[in-house]
Design a protein around this motif. Structure first.
Motif, PDB file in Angstrom:
ATOM      1  N   GLY A  63       0.788  -1.231   0.000  1.00 48.31           N
ATOM      2  CA  GLY A  63       0.000   0.000   0.000  1.00 48.31           C
ATOM      3  C   GLY A  63       0.817   1.276   0.000  1.00 48.31           C
ATOM      4  O   GLY A  63       0.375   2.297  -0.542  1.00 48.31           O
ATOM      5  N   LYS A  64       2.035   1.244   0.587  1.00 49.50           N
ATOM      6  CA  LYS A  64       2.765   2.491   0.784  1.00 49.50           C
ATOM      7  C   LYS A  64       4.208   2.480   0.269  1.00 49.50           C
ATOM      8  O   LYS A  64       4.778   3.553   0.035  1.00 49.50           O
ATOM      9  N   GLU A  65       4.819   1.321   0.109  1.00 46.37           N
ATOM     10  CA  GLU A  65       6.278   1.290   0.008  1.00 46.37           C
ATOM     11  C   GLU A  65       6.832   0.803  -1.324  1.00 46.37           C
ATOM     12  O   GLU A  65       8.040   0.885  -1.542  1.00 46.37           O
ATOM     13  N   MET A  66       6.004   0.293  -2.239  1.00 52.64           N
ATOM     14  CA  MET A  66       6.564  -0.302  -3.443  1.00 52.64           C
ATOM     15  C   MET A  66       6.929   0.747  -4.493  1.00 52.64           C
ATOM     16  O   MET A  66       6.264   1.772  -4.629  1.00 52.64           O
ATOM     17  N   TYR A  67       7.997   0.465  -5.220  1.00 47.76           N
ATOM     18  CA  TYR A  67       8.383   1.255  -6.389  1.00 47.76           C
ATOM     19  C   TYR A  67       7.703   0.636  -7.613  1.00 47.76           C
ATOM     20  O   TYR A  67       8.177  -0.365  -8.151  1.00 47.76           O
ATOM     21  N   SER A  68       6.590   1.200  -8.032  1.00 49.70           N
ATOM     22  CA  SER A  68       5.801   0.654  -9.144  1.00 49.70           C
ATOM     23  C   SER A  68       5.646   1.713 -10.236  1.00 49.70           C
ATOM     24  O   SER A  68       5.595   2.916  -9.960  1.00 49.70           O
ATOM     25  N   PHE A  69       5.563   1.249 -11.479  1.00 50.15           N
ATOM     26  CA  PHE A  69       5.403   2.165 -12.605  1.00 50.15           C
ATOM     27  C   PHE A  69       4.856   1.398 -13.801  1.00 50.15           C
ATOM     28  O   PHE A  69       4.897   0.162 -13.840  1.00 50.15           O
ATOM     29  N   GLN A  70       4.334   2.124 -14.787  1.00 44.59           N
ATOM     30  CA  GLN A  70       3.865   1.528 -16.033  1.00 44.59           C
ATOM     31  C   GLN A  70       5.029   1.525 -17.026  1.00 44.59           C
ATOM     32  O   GLN A  70       5.656   2.565 -17.258  1.00 44.59           O
ATOM     33  N   ASP A  71       5.308   0.373 -17.633  1.00 50.25           N
ATOM     34  CA  ASP A  71       6.381   0.334 -18.625  1.00 50.25           C
ATOM     35  C   ASP A  71       5.831   0.722 -19.993  1.00 50.25           C
ATOM     36  O   ASP A  71       4.662   1.101 -20.130  1.00 50.25           O
ATOM     37  N   ARG A  72       6.666   0.635 -21.030  1.00 52.93           N
ATOM     38  CA  ARG A  72       6.243   1.087 -22.359  1.00 52.93           C
ATOM     39  C   ARG A  72       5.173   0.200 -22.965  1.00 52.93           C
ATOM     40  O   ARG A  72       4.513   0.582 -23.930  1.00 52.93           O
ATOM     41  N   GLY A  73       5.027  -1.000 -22.417  1.00 50.80           N
ATOM     42  CA  GLY A  73       3.941  -1.869 -22.870  1.00 50.80           C
ATOM     43  C   GLY A  73       2.692  -1.696 -22.040  1.00 50.80           C
ATOM     44  O   GLY A  73       1.774  -2.521 -22.107  1.00 50.80           O
ATOM     45  N   ASP A  74       2.649  -0.612 -21.217  1.00 50.56           N
ATOM     46  CA  ASP A  74       1.514  -0.293 -20.353  1.00 50.56           C
ATOM     47  C   ASP A  74       1.243  -1.403 -19.348  1.00 50.56           C
ATOM     48  O   ASP A  74       0.109  -1.658 -18.976  1.00 50.56           O
ATOM     49  N   ARG A  75       2.323  -2.080 -18.898  1.00 54.55           N
ATOM     50  CA  ARG A  75       2.223  -3.093 -17.844  1.00 54.55           C
ATOM     51  C   ARG A  75       2.691  -2.486 -16.531  1.00 54.55           C
ATOM     52  O   ARG A  75       3.675  -1.749 -16.509  1.00 54.55           O
ATOM     53  N   SER A  76       2.006  -2.802 -15.466  1.00 57.27           N
ATOM     54  CA  SER A  76       2.413  -2.313 -14.152  1.00 57.27           C
ATOM     55  C   SER A  76       3.549  -3.187 -13.631  1.00 57.27           C
ATOM     56  O   SER A  76       3.388  -4.399 -13.448  1.00 57.27           O
ATOM     57  N   CYS A  77       4.696  -2.568 -13.403  1.00 55.26           N
ATOM     58  CA  CYS A  77       5.895  -3.289 -12.968  1.00 55.26           C
ATOM     59  C   CYS A  77       6.354  -2.752 -11.609  1.00 55.26           C
ATOM     60  O   CYS A  77       6.118  -1.591 -11.278  1.00 55.26           O
ATOM     61  N   THR A  78       7.036  -3.605 -10.841  1.00 57.87           N
ATOM     62  CA  THR A  78       7.481  -3.225  -9.500  1.00 57.87           C
ATOM     63  C   THR A  78       8.882  -3.757  -9.247  1.00 57.87           C
ATOM     64  O   THR A  78       9.180  -4.921  -9.560  1.00 57.87           O
ATOM     65  N   LEU A  79       9.741  -2.892  -8.685  1.00 63.54           N
ATOM     66  CA  LEU A  79      11.023  -3.369  -8.187  1.00 63.54           C
ATOM     67  C   LEU A  79      10.751  -4.216  -6.954  1.00 63.54           C
ATOM     68  O   LEU A  79      10.030  -3.780  -6.046  1.00 63.54           O
ATOM     69  N   ARG A  80      11.315  -5.408  -6.918  1.00 65.13           N
ATOM     70  CA  ARG A  80      10.932  -6.359  -5.870  1.00 65.13           C
ATOM     71  C   ARG A  80      11.180  -5.800  -4.464  1.00 65.13           C
ATOM     72  O   ARG A  80      12.273  -5.323  -4.159  1.00 65.13           O
ATOM     73  N   TYR A 113      10.066   2.094  -0.482  1.00 60.43           N
ATOM     74  CA  TYR A 113      10.091   3.533  -0.267  1.00 60.43           C
ATOM     75  C   TYR A 113       9.766   3.806   1.199  1.00 60.43           C
ATOM     76  O   TYR A 113       8.622   4.055   1.587  1.00 60.43           O
ATOM     77  N   GLU A 114      10.820   3.735   2.029  1.00 58.73           N
ATOM     78  CA  GLU A 114      10.694   3.991   3.456  1.00 58.73           C
ATOM     79  C   GLU A 114      11.566   5.183   3.831  1.00 58.73           C
ATOM     80  O   GLU A 114      12.390   5.648   3.038  1.00 58.73           O
ATOM     81  N   ARG A 115      11.430   5.643   5.058  1.00 54.91           N
ATOM     82  CA  ARG A 115      12.308   6.701   5.544  1.00 54.91           C
ATOM     83  C   ARG A 115      13.674   6.105   5.849  1.00 54.91           C
ATOM     84  O   ARG A 115      13.800   5.245   6.718  1.00 54.91           O
ATOM     85  N   PRO A 116      14.730   6.532   5.147  1.00 55.77           N
ATOM     86  CA  PRO A 116      16.054   5.956   5.383  1.00 55.77           C
ATOM     87  C   PRO A 116      16.542   6.215   6.804  1.00 55.77           C
ATOM     88  O   PRO A 116      16.309   7.281   7.376  1.00 55.77           O
ATOM     89  N   GLN A 117      17.187   5.221   7.373  1.00 51.71           N
ATOM     90  CA  GLN A 117      17.787   5.333   8.700  1.00 51.71           C
ATOM     91  C   GLN A 117      18.903   4.311   8.804  1.00 51.71           C
ATOM     92  O   GLN A 117      19.114   3.518   7.880  1.00 51.71           O
ATOM     93  N   ALA A 118      19.624   4.328   9.892  1.00 51.48           N
ATOM     94  CA  ALA A 118      20.745   3.406  10.057  1.00 51.48           C
ATOM     95  C   ALA A 118      20.266   1.961   9.921  1.00 51.48           C
ATOM     96  O   ALA A 118      19.331   1.538  10.606  1.00 51.48           O
ATOM     97  N   GLY A 119      20.884   1.221   9.016  1.00 48.44           N
ATOM     98  CA  GLY A 119      20.518  -0.178   8.822  1.00 48.44           C
ATOM     99  C   GLY A 119      19.290  -0.393   7.967  1.00 48.44           C
ATOM    100  O   GLY A 119      18.869  -1.528   7.781  1.00 48.44           O
ATOM    101  N   ARG A 120      18.709   0.690   7.441  1.00 44.93           N
ATOM    102  CA  ARG A 120      17.515   0.539   6.596  1.00 44.93           C
ATOM    103  C   ARG A 120      17.558   1.592   5.498  1.00 44.93           C
ATOM    104  O   ARG A 120      17.496   2.786   5.776  1.00 44.93           O
ATOM    105  N   GLN A 121      17.662   1.147   4.256  1.00 46.16           N
ATOM    106  CA  GLN A 121      17.715   2.044   3.119  1.00 46.16           C
ATOM    107  C   GLN A 121      16.587   1.711   2.145  1.00 46.16           C
ATOM    108  O   GLN A 121      15.914   0.684   2.289  1.00 46.16           O
TER     109      GLN A 121
END
Length: 430
Positions: A63-80, A113-121
């Motif tokens: 709901g809040k943290e995924m890096y998702s986008f539409q690619d050129r084939g209009d498919r919804s893709c996400t960085l794992r 997509y979280e708030r970066p802190q020590a030990g968590r990027q």
């Protein structure tokens, strides 16, 4: 023109730090191989639906943290954002499950997509294992023991295992109903995030870090009370197995993990090496996930550890015990040989010598600056090498090379350039 910078939460791993990472990864690889786990590498980019179906749309990750986008084939893709769903997808896609149980491990970057802190990027790294097709309480114990033994072998101190059972889907539904009914009567006392989760993912309220909510939950119904007899007996079997192996544990009825696919055994391993308890490894059983992603219903269990957090823990362990395993593992490494050379005849001879020494298994730094010998010797001392191999035009013409110890007070001596085996023997001598 402004200087380009990396994105926030995306951290460069420089050579000195990466050496320590590789030492940890090599240790993990040895443990996995001895336990019969084979490595799998999956793409960083997957269809968004994989994680929506696998992790759960009501989770913070989706709901809040995924890096998702539409690619050129209009498919919804996400960085794992985690590794398990990708491993399961690969096992289904390539028919691995038809070949029997699969013991797999992975390592690599994940993205949230979280708030970066020590030990968590925002780009972070995990090492994990997945045992697909394992259904017994004993397999739970074996997987937990693998994580425990790996962390202990790395020199991590103050380990503590927290354990819970999430039961079957039916157990969780019965508990969910009881918990929601109890919390709805006290919703005004919940923090805003927990109030929002009450209608979407109420079990995640148990994992709230809000102190007021934590205090309220001390009197809440527990999942243990909702377990059926079979689930309770299974969980007792896990506890007996861990006790038999001498692995201490504490029951934590509030431990639910952050992803929807978990069932039965859930666990976290923490360390007090950073002062406060810090989670370095977590996992559990996910018997329903493979079926959710289109495969035949298959039991499975796994865990993952975060490399960034683990490296902080290892650095603290190394400072606490400079002679311990963690200190040895994270210690800076130095070349065996630094080749000091200058002159038209010496430089090609030095290049050939360095190549032969490297082929013999030595770590060789070849000074390519052509600067004065004094400057090269200063760099040789800073390199930390045990030996300086000195080759000037005079030595090259005579077919000789000088060997100068750098870490002990001893006289330098001259040896023939050939055979190289004789030089290697001298350089490897105590």
């Amino acid at each position: 023109m402004s200087q380009l910078q990396s994105l926030r939460g995306m951290v460069d791993l420089l050579p000195e730090a990466l050496h320590r990472w590789q030492a940890v990864e090599a240790m993990a690889r040895e443990h996995f191989q001895r336990s019969g786990f084979g490595e799998i590498r999956t793409p960083l980019l997957e269809t968004t639906d994989l994680f929506c179906r696998g992790i759960g749309e009501g989770t913070d990750v989706v709901g809040k943290e995924m890096y998702s986008f539409q690619d050129r084939g209009d498919r919804s893709c996400t960085l794992r954002p985690e590794g398990t769903a990708s491993v399961v997808r690969a096992a289904i896609q390539h028919g691995l499950l038809s070949q029997g149980a699969q013991k797999l491990w992975y390592a690599g970057p994940m993205f949230r997509y979280e708030r970066p802190q020590a030990g968590r990027q925002r780009q972070f790294h995990q090492i994990g294992v997945e045992w697909l097709g394992a259904d017994t309480a004993r397999s739970d114990v074996e997987v937990i023991a693998l994580a425990w033994d790996l962390l202990a072998s790395l020199g991590v101190g103050g380990l503590e295992l927290e354990l819970n059972s999430l039961g079957t889907a039916e157990d969780r539904q019965a508990y969910r109903n009881a918990l929601v009914a109890w919390l709805e009567q006290r919703s005004d006392a919940l923090d805003p995030d927990s109030q929002a989760r009450l209608s979407t993912n109420p079990l995640r309220i148990l994992d709230s870090k809000n102190k007021t909510t934590q205090a309220l939950l001390e009197d809440a119904p527990t999942l243990a009370d909702a377990l059926c007899d079979a689930s309770r007996e299974r969980f007792e079997g896990v506890q007996r197995g861990l006790t038999a192996l001498g692995i201490p544990f504490q029951l934590n009825p509030l431990l639910v993990r952050g992803l929807d696919y978990y069932s039965h055994t859930a666990f976290e391993i923490t360390s007090d090496q950073l002062g406060a308890q810090a989670t370095v490894c977590g996992g559990g059983r996910y018997d329903g996930l493979i079926g959710q992603l289109g495969g035949a219903p298959t039991p499975a269990i796994g865990w993952a550890l975060g490399m960034e957090r683990l490296m902080l823990v290892l650095e603290a362990a190394a400072q606490a015990d400079p002679q311990g395993v963690a200190a040895q593992l994270t210690a800076r490494v130095f070349p065996d040989v630094y080749v000091v050379n200058r002159g038209g005849d010496a430089e090609p001879a030095a290049l050939a010598l360095a190549r032969h020494l490297r082929a013999a298994g030595l770590w060789v730094e070849l000074d390519a600056s052509g600067s004065a010998f004094g400057k090269q010797f200063k760099r040789a001392d800073r390199s930390g090498a045990r030996w300086a191999v000195v080759l000037g035009d005079e030595e090259a013409k005579r077919g000789e090379v000088r060997l100068k110890p750098l870490k002990q007070k001893a006289e330098e001596f001259t040896v023939a350039l050939a055979p190289v085996a004789a030089i290697v023997e001298r350089l490897l001598s105590p």
